[in-house]
Write an enzyme that holds these catalytic residues in place. Structure first.
Site, PDB file in Angstrom:
ATOM      1  N   ILE A  68       0.850  -1.198   0.000  1.00  0.00           N
ATOM      2  CA  ILE A  68       0.000   0.000   0.000  1.00  0.00           C
ATOM      3  C   ILE A  68       0.883   1.244   0.000  1.00  0.00           C
ATOM      4  O   ILE A  68       2.069   1.161   0.316  1.00  0.00           O
ATOM      5  CB  ILE A  68      -0.925   0.054   1.243  1.00  0.00           C
ATOM      6  N   GLN A  78       7.528   9.769  -0.036  1.00  0.00           N
ATOM      7  CA  GLN A  78       7.428   8.335   0.263  1.00  0.00           C
ATOM      8  C   GLN A  78       8.512   7.843   1.232  1.00  0.00           C
ATOM      9  O   GLN A  78       9.065   6.758   1.044  1.00  0.00           O
ATOM     10  CB  GLN A  78       7.512   7.512  -1.033  1.00  0.00           C
ATOM     11  N   TYR A  91       7.184   4.405   2.417  1.00  0.00           N
ATOM     12  CA  TYR A  91       7.138   3.369   1.370  1.00  0.00           C
ATOM     13  C   TYR A  91       8.547   3.006   0.909  1.00  0.00           C
ATOM     14  O   TYR A  91       8.893   1.820   0.776  1.00  0.00           O
ATOM     15  CB  TYR A  91       6.306   3.913   0.219  1.00  0.00           C
TER      16      TYR A  91
HETATM   17  N1  CAA Z   1      10.530  17.431  -5.592  1.00  0.00           N
HETATM   18  C1  CAA Z   1      10.739  18.605  -4.933  1.00  0.00           C
HETATM   19  N2  CAA Z   1       9.733  19.347  -4.445  1.00  0.00           N
HETATM   20  C2  CAA Z   1       8.488  18.918  -4.651  1.00  0.00           C
HETATM   21  C3  CAA Z   1       8.207  17.715  -5.337  1.00  0.00           C
HETATM   22  C4  CAA Z   1       9.311  16.981  -5.834  1.00  0.00           C
HETATM   23  N3  CAA Z   1       9.129  15.833  -6.493  1.00  0.00           N
HETATM   24  N4  CAA Z   1       6.875  17.550  -5.367  1.00  0.00           N
HETATM   25  C5  CAA Z   1       6.329  18.602  -4.719  1.00  0.00           C
HETATM   26  N5  CAA Z   1       7.306  19.416  -4.303  1.00  0.00           N
HETATM   27  C6  CAA Z   1       7.137  20.682  -3.544  1.00  0.00           C
HETATM   28  C7  CAA Z   1       5.974  21.514  -4.083  1.00  0.00           C
HETATM   29  O1  CAA Z   1       6.375  22.299  -5.165  1.00  0.00           O
HETATM   30  C8  CAA Z   1       5.621  22.344  -2.843  1.00  0.00           C
HETATM   31  O2  CAA Z   1       6.568  23.362  -2.702  1.00  0.00           O
HETATM   32  P1  CAA Z   1       6.197  24.780  -2.015  1.00  0.00           P
HETATM   33  O3  CAA Z   1       5.734  24.457  -0.624  1.00  0.00           O
HETATM   34  O4  CAA Z   1       7.451  25.552  -2.080  1.00  0.00           O
HETATM   35  O5  CAA Z   1       5.092  25.318  -2.864  1.00  0.00           O
HETATM   36  C9  CAA Z   1       5.834  21.351  -1.727  1.00  0.00           C
HETATM   37  O6  CAA Z   1       6.753  20.363  -2.202  1.00  0.00           O
HETATM   38  C10 CAA Z   1       4.520  20.646  -1.395  1.00  0.00           C
HETATM   39  O7  CAA Z   1       4.700  20.057  -0.169  1.00  0.00           O
HETATM   40  P2  CAA Z   1       3.424  19.475   0.585  1.00  0.00           P
HETATM   41  O8  CAA Z   1       3.900  18.825   1.846  1.00  0.00           O
HETATM   42  O9  CAA Z   1       2.351  20.515   0.706  1.00  0.00           O
HETATM   43  O10 CAA Z   1       3.012  18.350  -0.432  1.00  0.00           O
HETATM   44  P3  CAA Z   1       1.570  17.948  -0.899  1.00  0.00           P
HETATM   45  O11 CAA Z   1       0.760  17.614   0.297  1.00  0.00           O
HETATM   46  O12 CAA Z   1       1.049  18.921  -1.873  1.00  0.00           O
HETATM   47  O13 CAA Z   1       1.846  16.608  -1.748  1.00  0.00           O
HETATM   48  C11 CAA Z   1       2.602  14.358  -2.074  1.00  0.00           C
HETATM   49  C12 CAA Z   1       2.817  15.679  -1.342  1.00  0.00           C
HETATM   50  C13 CAA Z   1       1.231  13.776  -1.692  1.00  0.00           C
HETATM   51  C14 CAA Z   1       3.666  13.402  -1.607  1.00  0.00           C
HETATM   52  C15 CAA Z   1       2.664  14.577  -3.578  1.00  0.00           C
HETATM   53  O14 CAA Z   1       3.864  15.264  -3.886  1.00  0.00           O
HETATM   54  C16 CAA Z   1       2.637  13.281  -4.378  1.00  0.00           C
HETATM   55  O15 CAA Z   1       1.601  12.645  -4.523  1.00  0.00           O
HETATM   56  N6  CAA Z   1       3.802  12.856  -4.902  1.00  0.00           N
HETATM   57  C17 CAA Z   1       3.931  11.642  -5.677  1.00  0.00           C
HETATM   58  C18 CAA Z   1       4.479  10.565  -4.826  1.00  0.00           C
HETATM   59  C19 CAA Z   1       4.696   9.335  -5.654  1.00  0.00           C
HETATM   60  O16 CAA Z   1       5.378   9.307  -6.654  1.00  0.00           O
HETATM   61  N7  CAA Z   1       4.115   8.216  -5.215  1.00  0.00           N
HETATM   62  C20 CAA Z   1       4.260   7.004  -5.947  1.00  0.00           C
HETATM   63  C21 CAA Z   1       2.990   6.247  -5.808  1.00  0.00           C
HETATM   64  S1  CAA Z   1       2.958   4.826  -6.898  1.00  0.00           S
HETATM   65  C22 CAA Z   1       3.946   3.752  -6.174  1.00  0.00           C
HETATM   66  O17 CAA Z   1       4.409   3.927  -5.089  1.00  0.00           O
HETATM   67  C23 CAA Z   1       4.214   2.512  -6.942  1.00  0.00           C
HETATM   68  C24 CAA Z   1       5.649   2.329  -7.120  1.00  0.00           C
HETATM   69  O18 CAA Z   1       6.238   1.502  -6.433  1.00  0.00           O
HETATM   70  C25 CAA Z   1       6.373   3.085  -8.157  1.00  0.00           C
END
Ligand code: CAA
Length: 248
Positions: free
Chosen positions: A93, A152, A155
């Site tokens: 998950i 993550q 994870y």
């Molecule tokens: N690198 C650097 N900064 C980043 C970023 C990144 N990749 N992504 C977001 N940010 C920054 C934003 O620009 C924002 O900056 P400011 O505050 O300066 O505006 C800040 O981080 C946002 O921080 P928050 O804590 O408010 O983040 P959020 O609540 O909006 O979202 C998150 C966080 C839910 C983790 C979201 O970024 C997300 O969903 N990320 C994807 C995670 C991912 O790839 N998961 C994989 C799932 S699939 C899987 O896991 C299967 C597998 O094995 C591959």
């Protein structure tokens, strides 16, 4: 594969379903472990759908993060099918959150479902495998266990932990005909990945040299190979299947 039995945890999910079908294609008797929040009807529906497409796959309920529930699941499969020759620890998950916002519950849920589960399931299957002097344990990790991923910490830590588990157990059982390997999928088109927002997913997809997300079947074929007899010399290894997103 004669009368060999494969148990795939998270077997009714995106990658799990493809693994079950491919192992069935290879002649294994396949059991899909499911949790689905205890939604047995959903699992029966999945089983019926597979049957309609020519796959005779059994289903077995179990919460792999819970030792007692995992034990009930494994015992049920052993009673019904006689052995578990291939264990695919695929259940997993996500509870994505930046670390500063992450709750203890989000940490524990992910560690328990993704890593403690591997202990819970493997410890029950390994002794019968040792007795029969044949076995395959395949742990489904993730590209993010190797490269890390924004959002993550939980994870990635759990998925990275699988590598240490795989390499250690592989050494303990190598002389007894049992291989233990890890497969690390990259971003594969499943509901878990689809749950990432479109904008973020597009950004991630643009970092994959192959230029697209993976297909569940592309993971399943590798699992089937690692389950096969010709893969007997592969143990303690990790197979990265990520479209070139992370090379090491
Ligand atoms: N690198 C650097 N900064 C980043 C970023 C990144 N990749 N992504 C977001 N940010 C920054 C934003 O620009 C924002 O900056 P400011 O505050 O300066 O505006 C800040 O981080 C946002 O921080 P928050 O804590 O408010 O983040 P959020 O609540 O909006 O979202 C998150 C966080 C839910 C983790 C979201 O970024 C997300 O969903 N990320 C994807 C995670 C991912 O790839 N998961 C994989 C799932 S699939 C899987 O896991 C299967 C597998 O094995 C591959």
């Amino acid at each position: 594969m004669g009368n060999k039995v494969a148990l795939v945890t998270g077997g009714t999910g995106g990658i799990g379903s493809a693994i079950c079908r491919e192992l069935a294609n290879q002649g294994f008797t396949v059991v899909a472990g499911y949790n689905s929040g205890g939604n047995h009807e959903k699992a029966q529906k999945w089983k019926a759908e597979q049957a309609k497409e020519g796959f005779d796959i059994d289903v077995a309920y179990g919460d792999v993060s819970d030792a007692d529930s995992a034990e009930a699941c494994v015992n049920g499969v052993l009673e019904k099918h006689g052995s578990i020759d291939v264990l695919v620890n695929n259940a997993g998950i996500t509870r994505d959150s930046t670390f500063r916002k992450m709750t203890l519950e989000q940490w524990d849920e992910v560690m328990n479902a993704n890593l403690r589960s591997v202990f819970n399931m493997t410890r029950l299957c390994i002794n019968p495998m040792l007795e029969s002097k044949w076995g395959r344990v395949i742990n489904i990790s993730s590209v993010n266990g190797q490269k890390g991923q924004f959002g993550q910490t939980n994870y990635a830590a759990a998925k990275a932990g699988m590598h240490g588990f795989t390499k250690s157990l592989a050494q303990e059982v190598a002389a007894k005909g049992i291989t233990v390997n890890t497969v690390s999928p990259g971003y594969v088109l499943t509901s878990m990945v689809a749950a990432i927002g479109d904008e973020i997913l597009e950004k991630i997809a643009s970092t994959i040299p192959v230029g697209r997300l993976g297909a569940p079947e592309e993971i399943a074929h590798a699992v089937a190979y690692l389950s096969s007899e010709p893969a007997a010399f592969i143990t303690g290894s990790n197979l990265a299947i990520n479209g070139g997103q992370h090379m090491f």
